[in-house]
Design a protein around this motif. Structure first.
Motif, short mmCIF file in Angstrom:
data_model
loop_
_atom_site.label_atom_id
_atom_site.label_comp_id
_atom_site.label_asym_id
_atom_site.label_seq_id
_atom_site.Cartn_x
_atom_site.Cartn_y
_atom_site.Cartn_z
N PHE A 18 0.88 -1.17 0.00
CA PHE A 18 0.00 0.00 0.00
C PHE A 18 0.91 1.22 0.00
N VAL A 84 -2.59 0.26 -4.80
CA VAL A 84 -3.48 0.91 -3.83
C VAL A 84 -2.68 2.02 -3.15
N ASN A 94 -7.79 2.93 -5.40
CA ASN A 94 -7.31 1.70 -6.05
C ASN A 94 -7.97 1.62 -7.42
N ASP A 146 -16.33 -11.88 -2.94
CA ASP A 146 -15.02 -11.81 -2.28
C ASP A 146 -14.70 -10.38 -1.91
N GLY A 150 -14.46 -8.84 1.81
CA GLY A 150 -13.19 -8.31 2.28
C GLY A 150 -13.34 -6.90 2.85
N PHE A 161 -7.13 -10.09 4.14
CA PHE A 161 -7.06 -10.81 2.87
C PHE A 161 -7.94 -12.05 2.96
N THR A 162 -8.45 -12.49 1.83
CA THR A 162 -9.24 -13.71 1.79
C THR A 162 -8.36 -14.91 2.13
N GLY A 163 -8.76 -15.68 3.12
CA GLY A 163 -8.08 -16.94 3.43
C GLY A 163 -8.82 -18.10 2.78
N THR A 164 -10.10 -18.21 3.10
CA THR A 164 -10.94 -19.27 2.54
C THR A 164 -12.29 -18.67 2.15
N ARG A 190 -6.99 -12.76 14.60
CA ARG A 190 -6.83 -12.09 13.30
C ARG A 190 -7.80 -12.62 12.25
N LYS A 191 -8.64 -13.59 12.62
CA LYS A 191 -9.57 -14.18 11.65
C LYS A 191 -10.96 -13.53 11.77
N ILE A 211 -13.42 -16.82 5.45
CA ILE A 211 -12.52 -16.44 6.54
C ILE A 211 -11.53 -15.43 5.98
N ILE A 213 -8.42 -12.80 6.83
CA ILE A 213 -7.34 -12.79 7.82
C ILE A 213 -6.55 -11.50 7.73
N GLU A 214 -6.34 -10.91 8.89
CA GLU A 214 -5.50 -9.73 8.97
C GLU A 214 -4.05 -10.21 9.01
N PRO A 215 -3.28 -10.02 7.94
CA PRO A 215 -1.91 -10.54 7.94
C PRO A 215 -1.11 -9.94 9.09
N ALA A 216 -0.28 -10.78 9.72
CA ALA A 216 0.47 -10.34 10.89
C ALA A 216 1.22 -9.04 10.60
C1 LIG Z 1 -8.89 1.29 -1.12
C2 LIG Z 1 -8.36 0.31 -0.12
C3 LIG Z 1 -9.02 -0.99 -0.18
C4 LIG Z 1 -8.56 -2.02 0.81
C5 LIG Z 1 -9.56 -3.07 1.12
C6 LIG Z 1 -9.87 -3.91 -0.08
C7 LIG Z 1 -10.53 -5.18 0.31
C8 LIG Z 1 -10.56 -6.05 -0.89
C9 LIG Z 1 -10.88 -7.44 -0.52
C10 LIG Z 1 -10.49 -8.34 -1.60
C11 LIG Z 1 -10.11 -9.66 -0.99
C12 LIG Z 1 -9.05 -10.30 -1.79
O1 LIG Z 1 -9.21 -10.59 -2.93
S1 LIG Z 1 -7.59 -10.61 -1.01
C13 LIG Z 1 -6.61 -11.47 -2.24
C14 LIG Z 1 -6.80 -12.98 -2.18
N1 LIG Z 1 -6.17 -13.50 -0.97
C15 LIG Z 1 -4.84 -13.65 -0.89
O2 LIG Z 1 -4.07 -13.39 -1.83
C16 LIG Z 1 -4.30 -14.14 0.44
C17 LIG Z 1 -3.08 -15.02 0.28
N2 LIG Z 1 -2.74 -15.61 1.59
C18 LIG Z 1 -2.06 -14.87 2.50
O3 LIG Z 1 -1.60 -13.74 2.24
C19 LIG Z 1 -1.85 -15.48 3.83
O4 LIG Z 1 -1.86 -16.90 3.70
C20 LIG Z 1 -2.95 -15.05 4.84
C21 LIG Z 1 -2.88 -13.52 5.05
C22 LIG Z 1 -4.34 -15.44 4.41
C23 LIG Z 1 -2.63 -15.74 6.19
O5 LIG Z 1 -1.27 -15.57 6.46
P1 LIG Z 1 -0.75 -15.32 7.96
O6 LIG Z 1 -1.15 -13.98 8.47
O7 LIG Z 1 0.71 -15.63 7.94
O8 LIG Z 1 -1.57 -16.41 8.73
P2 LIG Z 1 -1.06 -17.40 9.86
O9 LIG Z 1 -0.29 -16.61 10.89
O10 LIG Z 1 -0.42 -18.58 9.26
O11 LIG Z 1 -2.46 -17.86 10.45
C24 LIG Z 1 -3.28 -16.99 11.24
C25 LIG Z 1 -4.56 -17.76 11.54
O12 LIG Z 1 -5.32 -17.87 10.31
C26 LIG Z 1 -5.48 -19.27 9.95
N3 LIG Z 1 -5.31 -19.34 8.52
C27 LIG Z 1 -4.19 -19.11 7.81
N4 LIG Z 1 -4.43 -19.21 6.50
C28 LIG Z 1 -5.72 -19.55 6.36
C29 LIG Z 1 -6.57 -19.76 5.25
N5 LIG Z 1 -6.12 -19.68 4.00
N6 LIG Z 1 -7.87 -20.04 5.47
C30 LIG Z 1 -8.34 -20.13 6.74
N7 LIG Z 1 -7.59 -19.90 7.83
C31 LIG Z 1 -6.29 -19.62 7.66
C32 LIG Z 1 -4.41 -20.01 10.72
O13 LIG Z 1 -4.80 -21.33 10.96
C33 LIG Z 1 -4.35 -19.18 12.00
O14 LIG Z 1 -5.42 -19.53 12.82
P3 LIG Z 1 -5.26 -19.68 14.41
O15 LIG Z 1 -4.16 -20.66 14.62
O16 LIG Z 1 -4.88 -18.29 14.87
O17 LIG Z 1 -6.61 -20.13 14.86
#
Ligand SMILES: CCCCCCCCCCCC(=O)SCCNC(=O)CCNC(=O)[C@H](O)C(C)(C)COP(=O)(O)OP(=O)(O)OC[C@H]1O[C@@H](n2cnc3c(N)ncnc32)[C@H](O)[C@@H]1OP(=O)(O)O
Length: 228
Positions: A18, A84, A94, A146, A150, A161-164, A190-191, A211, A213-216
């Motif tokens: 960003f 963005v 964006n 999605d 989000g 970000f979208t996790g699932t 963070r979920k 689900i 997730i707020e990335p760490a």
């Molecule tokens: C104008 C301005 C607009 C700004 C706003 C615009 C909004 C637009 C929205 C659009 C949405 C999108 O398209 S976003 C784009 C599509 N998504 C992505 O590209 C995401 C790619 N994945 C990632 O970046 C990462 O894997 C994350 C952020 C999802 C998770 O990474 P992390 O932060 O390292 O997570 P981590 O510590 O391992 O896990 C934290 C907790 O989440 C759980 N967890 C981890 N991954 C997943 C998962 N995929 N599905 C479910 N649960 C999960 C873990 O079990 C854990 O649970 P516990 O043990 O704590 O219980």
């Protein structure tokens, strides 16, 4: 052709992709309106191109005219996607976003409204979003949901970000006017668990839960927020 960049230089600060950009809000608003008007006409072009029945020669002449217009736009381009950006007043933009980007003719665009229970959006999807005959492509439904989910999870105070994402297509979604709704079901650390739907005049066509997730690395410490 002038090569003056539309914006002042971006400052060095950038968080998780960003980009901090200290363009004043009125200037952002002005440029956004200009680009949105172009995107609106390009959107019309896409619909007209899909549905045209003019003869082959006319199609070829229009193609050649359009190639000239593409060259004019290419005279001054960003080196990559729009990204963005946000300024010191937290005005964010964006313009290339696939769902809401003001400059993106592929975006419907969705206009997301925050309400008491989450977010909603009213949108009219035309021929460019067709999958089965007369129906919205399932991937388009997922993309729009999605995004609104989000935004709902982010709740104007964090980035998620979208996790699932899980979709249930209950019946075909007709092209035309539709309503999307999304709300937060619950949060765990963070979920953020979000539920959402698409409906036509006869009721819900698609349901989704996800689900987010707020990335760490992007997490804002709640203590810092309250003490600021
Ligand atoms: C104008 C301005 C607009 C700004 C706003 C615009 C909004 C637009 C929205 C659009 C949405 C999108 O398209 S976003 C784009 C599509 N998504 C992505 O590209 C995401 C790619 N994945 C990632 O970046 C990462 O894997 C994350 C952020 C999802 C998770 O990474 P992390 O932060 O390292 O997570 P981590 O510590 O391992 O896990 C934290 C907790 O989440 C759980 N967890 C981890 N991954 C997943 C998962 N995929 N599905 C479910 N649960 C999960 C873990 O079990 C854990 O649970 P516990 O043990 O704590 O219980």
């Amino acid at each position: 052709m002038t090569s003056r960049p539309p914006f002042p230089e971006v400052s060095a600060l950038s968080i998780g992709g960003f980009v901090r950009d200290d363009t004043p809000t009125p200037e952002v608003d002005r440029r956004e309106a200009v680009l949105a008007s172009l995107a609106g006409t390009v959107r019309e072009l896409v619909d007209a191109a899909i549905r045209t029945t003019v003869d082959d020669g006319e199609v070829h002449r229009i193609r050649d005219d359009l190639a000239g217009l593409v060259d004019r736009l290419r005279a001054s381009q960003l080196p990559g996607p729009a990204g963005v950006r946000f300024n010191g007043e937290m005005r964010a933009w964006n313009w290339g976003n696939a769902v809401v980007g003001a400059a993106n003719a592929i975006a419907p665009p969705l206009e997301v409204v925050h309400d008491a229970s989450g977010c909603h959006a009213d949108v009219v999807l035309g021929a460019a979003y067709e999958g089965p005959p007369g129906l919205v492509h399932g991937g388009v439904s997922a993309m729009l949901l999605d995004h609104i989910m989000g935004v709902t999870a982010s709740a104007m105070r964090r980035t998620t970000f979208t996790g699932t994402l899980t979709m249930r297509y209950r019946r075909g979604t007709p092209l035309g006017p539709l309503r999307l709704e999304a709300s937060i079901a619950r949060e765990e650390g963070r979920k953020v668990f979000v539920v959402a739907s698409i409906a036509d005049a006869d009721g819900v066509t698609v349901e989704a839960d996800g689900i987010f997730i707020e990335p760490a690395g992007l997490r804002i410490d709640p203590q810092e927020q309250t003490s600021a």
